[in-house]
Design a protein around this motif. Structure first.
Motif, PDB file in Angstrom:
ATOM      1  N   ASP A  69      43.970  22.234  41.814  1.00 50.72           N
ATOM      2  CA  ASP A  69      42.766  23.056  41.758  1.00 50.72           C
ATOM      3  C   ASP A  69      43.085  24.367  41.042  1.00 50.72           C
ATOM      4  O   ASP A  69      43.914  25.155  41.509  1.00 50.72           O
ATOM      5  CB  ASP A  69      42.261  23.327  43.176  1.00 50.72           C
ATOM      6  N   LEU A  70      42.397  24.610  39.935  1.00 52.71           N
ATOM      7  CA  LEU A  70      42.674  25.805  39.138  1.00 52.71           C
ATOM      8  C   LEU A  70      42.263  27.099  39.836  1.00 52.71           C
ATOM      9  O   LEU A  70      42.672  28.185  39.408  1.00 52.71           O
ATOM     10  CB  LEU A  70      41.969  25.706  37.786  1.00 52.71           C
ATOM     11  N   LYS A  71      41.472  27.000  40.909  1.00 48.57           N
ATOM     12  CA  LYS A  71      41.120  28.208  41.645  1.00 48.57           C
ATOM     13  C   LYS A  71      42.358  28.840  42.278  1.00 48.57           C
ATOM     14  O   LYS A  71      42.480  30.061  42.349  1.00 48.57           O
ATOM     15  CB  LYS A  71      40.085  27.880  42.729  1.00 48.57           C
ATOM     16  N   PHE A  72      43.290  27.998  42.738  1.00 49.68           N
ATOM     17  CA  PHE A  72      44.530  28.525  43.303  1.00 49.68           C
ATOM     18  C   PHE A  72      45.368  29.194  42.226  1.00 49.68           C
ATOM     19  O   PHE A  72      46.019  30.217  42.464  1.00 49.68           O
ATOM     20  CB  PHE A  72      45.323  27.405  43.968  1.00 49.68           C
ATOM     21  N   ASP A  73      45.351  28.628  41.028  1.00 45.53           N
ATOM     22  CA  ASP A  73      46.074  29.234  39.912  1.00 45.53           C
ATOM     23  C   ASP A  73      45.476  30.595  39.567  1.00 45.53           C
ATOM     24  O   ASP A  73      46.208  31.559  39.330  1.00 45.53           O
ATOM     25  CB  ASP A  73      46.025  28.312  38.693  1.00 45.53           C
ATOM     26  N   ALA A  74      44.149  30.664  39.550  1.00 47.53           N
ATOM     27  CA  ALA A  74      43.486  31.928  39.233  1.00 47.53           C
ATOM     28  C   ALA A  74      43.800  32.985  40.286  1.00 47.53           C
ATOM     29  O   ALA A  74      44.036  34.163  39.962  1.00 47.53           O
ATOM     30  CB  ALA A  74      41.973  31.713  39.139  1.00 47.53           C
ATOM     31  N   PHE A  75      43.830  32.566  41.552  1.00 45.81           N
ATOM     32  CA  PHE A  75      44.151  33.510  42.628  1.00 45.81           C
ATOM     33  C   PHE A  75      45.588  34.000  42.495  1.00 45.81           C
ATOM     34  O   PHE A  75      45.867  35.194  42.653  1.00 45.81           O
ATOM     35  CB  PHE A  75      43.941  32.838  43.979  1.00 45.81           C
ATOM     36  N   ALA A  76      46.511  33.080  42.209  1.00 46.50           N
ATOM     37  CA  ALA A  76      47.918  33.458  42.029  1.00 46.50           C
ATOM     38  C   ALA A  76      48.071  34.444  40.876  1.00 46.50           C
ATOM     39  O   ALA A  76      48.825  35.423  40.968  1.00 46.50           O
ATOM     40  CB  ALA A  76      48.768  32.216  41.780  1.00 46.50           C
ATOM     41  N   ALA A  77      47.346  34.196  39.783  1.00 42.28           N
ATOM     42  CA  ALA A  77      47.428  35.089  38.626  1.00 42.28           C
ATOM     43  C   ALA A  77      46.892  36.477  38.955  1.00 42.28           C
ATOM     44  O   ALA A  77      47.505  37.500  38.614  1.00 42.28           O
ATOM     45  CB  ALA A  77      46.652  34.491  37.457  1.00 42.28           C
ATOM     46  N   GLY A  78      45.752  36.517  39.639  1.00 42.96           N
ATOM     47  CA  GLY A  78      45.147  37.804  39.974  1.00 42.96           C
ATOM     48  C   GLY A  78      46.017  38.630  40.893  1.00 42.96           C
ATOM     49  O   GLY A  78      46.227  39.829  40.665  1.00 42.96           O
ATOM     50  N   ILE A  79      46.555  37.998  41.919  1.00 41.54           N
ATOM     51  CA  ILE A  79      47.368  38.753  42.874  1.00 41.54           C
ATOM     52  C   ILE A  79      48.714  39.137  42.271  1.00 41.54           C
ATOM     53  O   ILE A  79      49.283  40.179  42.601  1.00 41.54           O
ATOM     54  CB  ILE A  79      47.549  37.957  44.184  1.00 41.54           C
ATOM     55  N   THR A  80      49.232  38.326  41.346  1.00 40.77           N
ATOM     56  CA  THR A  80      50.490  38.684  40.684  1.00 40.77           C
ATOM     57  C   THR A  80      50.300  39.920  39.814  1.00 40.77           C
ATOM     58  O   THR A  80      51.173  40.799  39.776  1.00 40.77           O
ATOM     59  CB  THR A  80      51.007  37.512  39.832  1.00 40.77           C
ATOM     60  N   GLU A  81      49.170  40.013  39.121  1.00 37.55           N
ATOM     61  CA  GLU A  81      48.898  41.207  38.302  1.00 37.55           C
ATOM     62  C   GLU A  81      48.902  42.462  39.163  1.00 37.55           C
ATOM     63  O   GLU A  81      49.497  43.487  38.797  1.00 37.55           O
ATOM     64  CB  GLU A  81      47.560  41.049  37.594  1.00 37.55           C
ATOM     65  N   VAL A  82      48.239  42.388  40.315  1.00 39.35           N
ATOM     66  CA  VAL A  82      48.178  43.546  41.210  1.00 39.35           C
ATOM     67  C   VAL A  82      49.567  43.847  41.777  1.00 39.35           C
ATOM     68  O   VAL A  82      49.978  45.010  41.870  1.00 39.35           O
ATOM     69  CB  VAL A  82      47.170  43.290  42.346  1.00 39.35           C
ATOM     70  N   ALA A  83      50.302  42.808  42.144  1.00 46.18           N
ATOM     71  CA  ALA A  83      51.652  43.005  42.694  1.00 46.18           C
ATOM     72  C   ALA A  83      52.573  43.647  41.664  1.00 46.18           C
ATOM     73  O   ALA A  83      53.409  44.495  42.012  1.00 46.18           O
ATOM     74  CB  ALA A  83      52.220  41.668  43.168  1.00 46.18           C
ATOM     75  N   VAL A  84      52.450  43.247  40.408  1.00 50.99           N
ATOM     76  CA  VAL A  84      53.267  43.847  39.349  1.00 50.99           C
ATOM     77  C   VAL A  84      52.939  45.340  39.213  1.00 50.99           C
ATOM     78  O   VAL A  84      53.837  46.165  38.985  1.00 50.99           O
ATOM     79  CB  VAL A  84      53.052  43.121  38.008  1.00 50.99           C
ATOM     80  N   ALA A  85      51.669  45.701  39.390  1.00 50.48           N
ATOM     81  CA  ALA A  85      51.288  47.121  39.327  1.00 50.48           C
ATOM     82  C   ALA A  85      51.986  47.913  40.427  1.00 50.48           C
ATOM     83  O   ALA A  85      52.518  49.010  40.187  1.00 50.48           O
ATOM     84  CB  ALA A  85      49.774  47.252  39.453  1.00 50.48           C
ATOM     85  N   PHE A  86      52.034  47.365  41.638  1.00 52.43           N
ATOM     86  CA  PHE A  86      52.706  48.063  42.737  1.00 52.43           C
ATOM     87  C   PHE A  86      54.221  48.047  42.556  1.00 52.43           C
ATOM     88  O   PHE A  86      54.907  49.001  42.960  1.00 52.43           O
ATOM     89  CB  PHE A  86      52.310  47.449  44.079  1.00 52.43           C
ATOM     90  N   ALA A  87      54.753  46.983  41.968  1.00 59.09           N
ATOM     91  CA  ALA A  87      56.183  46.971  41.648  1.00 59.09           C
ATOM     92  C   ALA A  87      56.510  48.054  40.627  1.00 59.09           C
ATOM     93  O   ALA A  87      57.588  48.670  40.683  1.00 59.09           O
ATOM     94  CB  ALA A  87      56.593  45.600  41.120  1.00 59.09           C
ATOM     95  N   SER A  88      55.594  48.303  39.695  1.00 55.47           N
ATOM     96  CA  SER A  88      55.781  49.382  38.715  1.00 55.47           C
ATOM     97  C   SER A  88      55.801  50.743  39.401  1.00 55.47           C
ATOM     98  O   SER A  88      56.596  51.621  39.053  1.00 55.47           O
ATOM     99  CB  SER A  88      54.667  49.337  37.664  1.00 55.47           C
ATOM    100  N   VAL A  89      54.907  50.914  40.403  1.00 55.94           N
ATOM    101  CA  VAL A  89      54.904  52.160  41.185  1.00 55.94           C
ATOM    102  C   VAL A  89      56.238  52.325  41.908  1.00 55.94           C
ATOM    103  O   VAL A  89      56.813  53.422  41.951  1.00 55.94           O
ATOM    104  CB  VAL A  89      53.737  52.157  42.197  1.00 55.94           C
ATOM    105  N   ASN A  90      56.738  51.232  42.453  1.00 54.10           N
ATOM    106  CA  ASN A  90      58.029  51.270  43.156  1.00 54.10           C
ATOM    107  C   ASN A  90      59.150  51.695  42.219  1.00 54.10           C
ATOM    108  O   ASN A  90      59.981  52.537  42.568  1.00 54.10           O
ATOM    109  CB  ASN A  90      58.321  49.904  43.767  1.00 54.10           C
ATOM    110  N   LEU A  91      59.201  51.111  41.031  1.00 54.19           N
ATOM    111  CA  LEU A  91      60.245  51.471  40.068  1.00 54.19           C
ATOM    112  C   LEU A  91      60.114  52.924  39.623  1.00 54.19           C
ATOM    113  O   LEU A  91      61.104  53.650  39.538  1.00 54.19           O
ATOM    114  CB  LEU A  91      60.171  50.547  38.858  1.00 54.19           C
ATOM    115  N   ALA A  92      58.885  53.358  39.351  1.00 53.35           N
ATOM    116  CA  ALA A  92      58.671  54.726  38.877  1.00 53.35           C
ATOM    117  C   ALA A  92      59.058  55.752  39.946  1.00 53.35           C
ATOM    118  O   ALA A  92      59.761  56.729  39.665  1.00 53.35           O
ATOM    119  CB  ALA A  92      57.212  54.916  38.468  1.00 53.35           C
ATOM    120  N   THR A  93      58.615  55.518  41.187  1.00 51.29           N
ATOM    121  CA  THR A  93      58.960  56.460  42.260  1.00 51.29           C
ATOM    122  C   THR A  93      60.455  56.407  42.572  1.00 51.29           C
ATOM    123  O   THR A  93      61.047  57.424  42.943  1.00 51.29           O
ATOM    124  CB  THR A  93      58.159  56.155  43.535  1.00 51.29           C
ATOM    125  N   GLY A  94      61.059  55.239  42.408  1.00 52.82           N
ATOM    126  CA  GLY A  94      62.505  55.133  42.607  1.00 52.82           C
ATOM    127  C   GLY A  94      63.277  55.959  41.595  1.00 52.82           C
ATOM    128  O   GLY A  94      64.282  56.601  41.937  1.00 52.82           O
TER     129      GLY A  94
END
Length: 226
Positions: A69-94
């Motif tokens: 089901d491609l809906k699960f793929d779309a959800f994984a993609a969306g949440i990964t984009e957001v997670a990468v943004a927070f990982a960027s915040v983690n690296l920058a603050t580090g």
């Protein structure tokens, strides 16, 4: 209903961040009132939020491989984009913390290097999705990369226990060797809750965009068929 949930989560996230800022700057003991210490209250929750997102994306990717089901793929993609943004915040603050604590912006420490590798891996995930046009092939490749990426997330999490290098020991009491002064640890958890609310809002917005994108792709394929 979804819009109401989005608004409630957004208001809750903003309110929690505002309350946490007050606690961090005006309520915590004097020893916490230094820049190097205050950054931790955003650095650590950003990392936990990113790891939470990567783990949820792992589950969604597994569900896609199991169901197709491609809906699960779309959800994984969306949440990964957001997670990468927070990982960027983690690296920058580090890096900012390192400048205050060590006098340098970066050190090739086990934790820092493994986190950078993790960030690059998930950035590659996002690049892969832009490079592959065929939806099924893109979804399969993305799912495998998401699953492989979570192995690295586990390595990042355990790195400060396995390698005693320049990075400090764990700061949270839930981990072996971690712990902070009385009352000084709670704002980290509250900030994590705030970031989780904001991340959920961003995922909901991203899923709406993904739904519109799927409709456009469907119409484009129909037009090519004719």
């Amino acid at each position: 209903m979804r819009e109401k949930i989005t608004y409630v989560l957004a208001i809750a996230g903003i309110a929690l961040v505002t309350w946490n800022l007050y606690k961090i700057f005006f309520v915590l003991p004097p020893e916490a009132n230094v820049a190097a210490y205050q950054i931790v209250y955003f650095h650590v929750p950003a990392a936990i939020t990113a790891f939470t997102g990567f783990f949820v994306a792992l589950i969604a990717s597994g569900l896609y491989l199991a169901t197709g089901d491609l809906k699960f793929d779309a959800f994984a993609a969306g949440i990964t984009e957001v997670a990468v943004a927070f990982a960027s915040v983690n690296l920058a603050t580090g890096m900012i913390w390192a400048r205050y604590a060590w006098g340098i912006w970066w050190a090739w420490d086990a934790r820092l290097t493994s986190m950078l590798t993790c960030w690059l891996m998930y950035a590659g995930y996002l690049i892969l999705r832009r490079a592959v046009d065929e939806p099924t092939q893109r979804a399969k490749l993305s799912a495998f990369l998401s699953i492989f990426g979570c192995v690295n997330v586990a390595f990042v999490y355990k790195s400060i226990e396995w390698f005693r290098t320049q990075h400090p020991a764990p700061v949270l009491s839930v981990r072996q060797g971690g712990g902070m002064g009385p009352g000084m640890e709670a704002p980290i958890y509250w900030n994590y809750l705030a970031m989780l609310c904001i991340a959920t809002v961003l995922v909901i917005v991203r899923m709406r965009q993904e739904g519109v994108s799927r409709e456009i792709d469907s119409l484009r394929r129909m037009a090519h068929a004719y």
